[in-house]
Design an enzyme around this catalytic site. Structure first.
Site, PDB file in Angstrom:
ATOM      1  N   ALA A 160      -7.039   4.448  28.132  1.00  0.00           N
ATOM      2  CA  ALA A 160      -6.479   3.461  27.209  1.00  0.00           C
ATOM      3  C   ALA A 160      -4.969   3.355  27.344  1.00  0.00           C
ATOM      4  O   ALA A 160      -4.400   2.269  27.195  1.00  0.00           O
ATOM      5  CB  ALA A 160      -6.854   3.819  25.770  1.00  0.00           C
ATOM      6  N   TYR A 161      -4.295   4.464  27.623  1.00  0.00           N
ATOM      7  CA  TYR A 161      -2.847   4.416  27.816  1.00  0.00           C
ATOM      8  C   TYR A 161      -2.505   3.508  29.002  1.00  0.00           C
ATOM      9  O   TYR A 161      -1.615   2.656  28.910  1.00  0.00           O
ATOM     10  CB  TYR A 161      -2.308   5.833  28.047  1.00  0.00           C
ATOM     11  N   GLY A 162      -3.209   3.689  30.112  1.00  0.00           N
ATOM     12  CA  GLY A 162      -2.965   2.854  31.286  1.00  0.00           C
ATOM     13  C   GLY A 162      -3.251   1.390  31.028  1.00  0.00           C
ATOM     14  O   GLY A 162      -2.475   0.510  31.412  1.00  0.00           O
TER      15      GLY A 162
END
Length: 240
Positions: free
Chosen positions: A160-162
């Site tokens: 999700a960060y990416g």
């Protein structure tokens, strides 16, 4: 740097208690800016505040806000407070970020996915949207989105960060296109590997002393906020 590049200008930095956010706040104050320190951890914000005052910079302001739980009304209140207390906003730097846990997509819970997308993408959008009318009133203003190399590589296990960083980079480009006829600089900046708490979480076996200090990147970001650097298109600045 000259020491007066941002004199009499007001700059808001999110994640101002973190590694890069704190360094950016200090660099902007060194250049004469009045810095609004926004973050969720008050002791860290107070540490950045004390460092700025000790160095002789303009008195900053602390604005505690947890992006994970902030509502649209919270952002509206922030915009109203800045206009009332400062009368202007010349710079907005999005340094706040949350990594979460690295791992395969099928191990990411729905709650964590939503939280990381909110902190790393939705919150910068909402904050920018509410502050944009005030930013547009200030000549030579600028917005900086701090991204990550994973936004372009689609690296495995960054989940999700990416995805959020990919979205943030796209948002910066879209915003720049919409502001083409305004004198608002929009920058998307990828600092690459550096000493920071987020980097230590992502690469716990890495020697942080082998990495550059965030101060180097903070000086570059401060220059992006200079009225002399105003542009109408997004610039992807990368050190990867």
């Amino acid at each position: 740097m000259s020491g007066a590049m941002l004199k009499d200008r007001v700059v808001l930095v999110t994640g101002a208690g973190g590694g890069l956010g704190s360094a950016v706040s200090k660099a902007c104050a060194t250049e004469g800016a009045t810095v609004i320190l926004l973050g969720k951890t008050i002791p860290k914000l107070e540490k950045a505040y004390d460092a700025i005052v000790a160095a002789g910079g303009p008195q900053p302001a602390i604005y505690p806000l947890d992006l994970a739980g902030a509502t649209e009304d919270d952002y509206r209140d922030l915009a109203a407070t800045i206009e009332r207390e400062f009368g202007a906003l010349h710079g907005l730097v999005h340094c706040a970020a949350e990594l979460g846990a690295l791992g395969p997509v099928n191990d990411i819970s729905g709650g964590l996915w939503q939280r990381l997308l909110h902190v790393n993408l939705s919150a910068p959008f909402l904050l920018t949207r509410e502050l944009l009318p005030l930013i547009q009133k200030s000549a030579g203003s600028a917005i900086v989105f701090v991204t990550d190399s994973v936004a372009r590589s689609g690296k495995a296990y960054w989940g999700a960060y990416g995805v959020a960083k990919i979205g943030l980079e796209g948002f910066g480009k879209i915003l720049a296109d919409e502001l083409e006829n305004y004198k608002v600089g929009v920058h998307v900046y990828s600092p690459g590997p550096m000493q920071s708490p987020l980097r230590r979480r992502a690469y716990p076996g890495e020697n942080p002393e082998s990495l550059p200090s965030p101060d180097i990147h903070a000086e570059q970001i401060a220059r992006m906020l200079s009225p002399n650097e105003t542009c109408s298109h997004a610039h992807l600045n990368s050190n990867v």
